[in-house]
Design a protein around this motif. Sequence first.
Motif, PDB file in Angstrom:
ATOM      1  N   MET A 222      -2.619   0.199  -4.074  1.00 15.58           N
ATOM      2  CA  MET A 222      -1.862  -1.039  -3.933  1.00 15.58           C
ATOM      3  C   MET A 222      -0.974  -1.184  -5.169  1.00 15.58           C
ATOM      4  O   MET A 222      -1.458  -1.258  -6.297  1.00 15.58           O
ATOM      5  CB  MET A 222      -2.795  -2.238  -3.790  1.00 15.58           C
ATOM      6  CG  MET A 222      -3.705  -2.190  -2.566  1.00 15.58           C
ATOM      7  SD  MET A 222      -2.826  -2.023  -0.987  1.00 15.58           S
ATOM      8  CE  MET A 222      -2.048  -3.642  -0.842  1.00 15.58           C
TER       9      MET A 222
ATOM     10  N   PRO B 155       0.835  -1.190   0.000  1.00 17.61           N
ATOM     11  CA  PRO B 155       0.000   0.000   0.000  1.00 17.61           C
ATOM     12  C   PRO B 155       0.877   1.249   0.000  1.00 17.61           C
ATOM     13  O   PRO B 155       1.846   1.334   0.760  1.00 17.61           O
ATOM     14  CB  PRO B 155      -0.782  -0.122   1.309  1.00 17.61           C
ATOM     15  CG  PRO B 155       0.110  -0.924   2.197  1.00 17.61           C
ATOM     16  CD  PRO B 155       0.927  -1.818   1.322  1.00 17.61           C
TER      17      PRO B 155
ATOM     18  N   VAL C 154       0.115  -1.674  11.648  1.00 22.09           N
ATOM     19  CA  VAL C 154       1.428  -1.254  11.145  1.00 22.09           C
ATOM     20  C   VAL C 154       1.406   0.149  10.538  1.00 22.09           C
ATOM     21  O   VAL C 154       2.357   0.551   9.895  1.00 22.09           O
ATOM     22  CB  VAL C 154       1.982  -2.265  10.118  1.00 22.09           C
ATOM     23  CG1 VAL C 154       2.125  -3.630  10.762  1.00 22.09           C
ATOM     24  CG2 VAL C 154       1.110  -2.351   8.883  1.00 22.09           C
ATOM     25  N   ILE C 155       0.303   0.866  10.732  1.00 28.67           N
ATOM     26  CA  ILE C 155       0.248   2.245  10.240  1.00 28.67           C
ATOM     27  C   ILE C 155       0.528   3.167  11.421  1.00 28.67           C
ATOM     28  O   ILE C 155      -0.146   3.133  12.442  1.00 28.67           O
ATOM     29  CB  ILE C 155      -1.113   2.544   9.586  1.00 28.67           C
ATOM     30  CG1 ILE C 155      -1.336   1.580   8.411  1.00 28.67           C
ATOM     31  CG2 ILE C 155      -1.172   3.998   9.118  1.00 28.67           C
ATOM     32  CD1 ILE C 155      -2.653   1.740   7.694  1.00 28.67           C
TER      33      ILE C 155
ATOM     34  N   PRO D  72      -5.328  -4.705  10.166  1.00 28.54           N
ATOM     35  CA  PRO D  72      -5.355  -5.835  11.097  1.00 28.54           C
ATOM     36  C   PRO D  72      -4.037  -6.068  11.824  1.00 28.54           C
ATOM     37  O   PRO D  72      -4.010  -6.763  12.837  1.00 28.54           O
ATOM     38  CB  PRO D  72      -5.703  -7.026  10.199  1.00 28.54           C
ATOM     39  CG  PRO D  72      -5.336  -6.609   8.818  1.00 28.54           C
ATOM     40  CD  PRO D  72      -5.477  -5.124   8.764  1.00 28.54           C
TER      41      PRO D  72
ATOM     42  N   VAL E 113      -6.611  -4.069   2.996  1.00 29.03           N
ATOM     43  CA  VAL E 113      -7.787  -3.594   3.745  1.00 29.03           C
ATOM     44  C   VAL E 113      -7.761  -2.063   3.856  1.00 29.03           C
ATOM     45  O   VAL E 113      -8.781  -1.398   3.686  1.00 29.03           O
ATOM     46  CB  VAL E 113      -7.831  -4.247   5.150  1.00 29.03           C
ATOM     47  CG1 VAL E 113      -8.905  -3.606   6.012  1.00 29.03           C
ATOM     48  CG2 VAL E 113      -8.072  -5.738   5.016  1.00 29.03           C
ATOM     49  N   CYS E 114      -6.604  -1.512   4.109  1.00 26.91           N
ATOM     50  CA  CYS E 114      -6.481  -0.058   4.257  1.00 26.91           C
ATOM     51  C   CYS E 114      -6.911   0.655   2.979  1.00 26.91           C
ATOM     52  O   CYS E 114      -7.658   1.635   3.020  1.00 26.91           O
ATOM     53  CB  CYS E 114      -5.055   0.324   4.633  1.00 26.91           C
ATOM     54  SG  CYS E 114      -3.811  -0.341   3.501  1.00 26.91           S
TER      55      CYS E 114
ATOM     56  N   CYS F 177       3.958  -4.840   7.264  1.00 32.86           N
ATOM     57  CA  CYS F 177       2.752  -4.834   6.425  1.00 32.86           C
ATOM     58  C   CYS F 177       2.721  -6.096   5.575  1.00 32.86           C
ATOM     59  O   CYS F 177       3.704  -6.452   4.935  1.00 32.86           O
ATOM     60  CB  CYS F 177       2.773  -3.597   5.538  1.00 32.86           C
ATOM     61  SG  CYS F 177       1.566  -3.669   4.196  1.00 32.86           S
TER      62      CYS F 177
ATOM     63  N   ILE G 269       3.517   3.818   6.754  1.00 32.62           N
ATOM     64  CA  ILE G 269       3.297   2.376   6.853  1.00 32.62           C
ATOM     65  C   ILE G 269       4.632   1.689   7.109  1.00 32.62           C
ATOM     66  O   ILE G 269       5.623   1.975   6.431  1.00 32.62           O
ATOM     67  CB  ILE G 269       2.655   1.835   5.563  1.00 32.62           C
ATOM     68  CG1 ILE G 269       1.256   2.439   5.403  1.00 32.62           C
ATOM     69  CG2 ILE G 269       2.581   0.309   5.581  1.00 32.62           C
ATOM     70  CD1 ILE G 269       0.598   2.167   4.076  1.00 32.62           C
TER      71      ILE G 269
HETATM   72  S1  SF4 Z   1      -2.004  -3.636   3.462  1.00 31.95           S
HETATM   73 FE1  SF4 Z   1      -2.972  -4.617   5.267  1.00 31.95          FE
HETATM   74  S2  SF4 Z   1      -1.280  -4.899   6.722  1.00 31.95           S
HETATM   75 FE2  SF4 Z   1      -0.560  -3.425   5.190  1.00 31.95          FE
HETATM   76  S3  SF4 Z   1      -1.011  -1.408   6.064  1.00 31.95           S
HETATM   77 FE3  SF4 Z   1      -2.759  -1.987   4.761  1.00 31.95          FE
HETATM   78  S4  SF4 Z   1      -4.233  -2.977   6.143  1.00 31.95           S
HETATM   79 FE4  SF4 Z   1      -2.236  -2.931   7.192  1.00 31.95          FE
END
Ligand code: SF4
Length: 102
Positions: free
Chosen positions: A94, A41, A62-63, A59, A82-83, A77, A72
């Motif tokens: 992404m 991300p 890590v942010i 989840p 999800v972010c 990560c 991040i």
């Molecule tokens: S990709 Fe998943 S683990 Fe990485 S910062 Fe986003 S939500 Fe968190």
Amino acid sequence: MNKPKMKSFTEPKTVTDYPLGATCPSDHITSINAGWRTYRPVIDQEKCVLCMRCFLVCPDGVIDKSSDRLEIDYDFCKGCGVCAYECKPKAIKMVKEAEFNG
Ligand code: SF4
Ligand code: SF4
């Protein structure tokens, strides 16, 4: 390998009560990403409105919100996305690891 530290749960009352992401122990991550992440991300700081939604839904915690912009921690990560999915202004993209050029 460092063992995760156990902490007692305290109900957060404001966003500042939440932990600072990777800057404090997340209690369940014990080793850094081993290079298997396919996508990473990337936050567009120009589009980010600092709503903290990504921070709250990550989840793995890590942010990092300890400065005036979100960062991040790519060591931890896992690239789940999800972010990016939850970011309403679409400020998180992404990017394929193989195509990421810093
Ligand atoms: S990709 Fe998943 S683990 Fe990485 S910062 Fe986003 S939500 Fe968190
Ligand atoms: S969800 Fe998007 S706009 Fe909100 S803080 Fe995260 S990157 Fe910024």
